[in-house]
Design an enzyme around this catalytic site. Structure first.
Site: not given
Length: 165
Positions: A5-6, A43, A103
């Site tokens: 991700d990101d 995120c 997260h």
């Protein structure tokens, strides 16, 4: 298989970036390019979409964990009925590991007392090693192995933040 991700399209060599992706490059040269992925630019929601194959709002992750609200799909609570790739792969005989940042656990569930149903091991992954928040200290990270806190060995004085190296 890896999930990231990101990371945007411009990061991989397939779309002109610096990160080598030879298998994606090969598929792209044969005409297959995955270029219609919806991203949230945040995120946790992007990860929730990757983990479940659903729109982040369908997973309950409309925004960051720390900013949960009472509005529909902004509770940050991935429901147990929402299948994750960890659960699907486990149900098909695979062993899954999650390394790094998670997260996707609400703040109030990130203590060593749990509950652990929204930690990676509670979302179908067999093993987790990483941090359970949006960020952690670079030199003294708060790390977990599965659901147990890991003691991080002290670093030398030259590695402390703010100290010249």
């Amino acid at each position: 298989m890896s999930l990231l991700d990101d990371v945007g399209f411009g990061q991989t060599s397939t779309f002109g970036g610096l990160i080598p992706t030879p298998n994606l490059d090969k598929r792209a040269s044969e005409g297959l390019r995955y270029n219609r992925f919806h991203t949230t630019a945040i995120c946790g929601p992007a990860r929730a979409a990757l983990l479940t194959g659903r729109n982040h709002h369908d997973t309950g992750n409309g925004f960051l964990m720390e900013l949960a609200t009472g509005y529909p799909n902004y509770s940050t609570l991935i429901q147990p009925t929402t299948a994750t790739i960890g659960r699907v792969l486990k149900g098909n005989g695979y062993t899954t590991w999650w390394y790094g940042k998670n997260h996707n656990t609400p703040d109030w569930e990130t203590t060593v007392a749990g509950p652990f149903d929204r930690w990676p091991t509670g979302m179908g992954f067999d093993y987790f090693y990483g941090f359970n928040a949006g960020e952690t200290h670079q030199y003294y990270p708060v790390l977990f192995e599965n659901t147990v806190a890991v003691a991080v060995p002290p670093t030398s004085e030259s590695n402390h933040a703010g100290t010249a190296v």
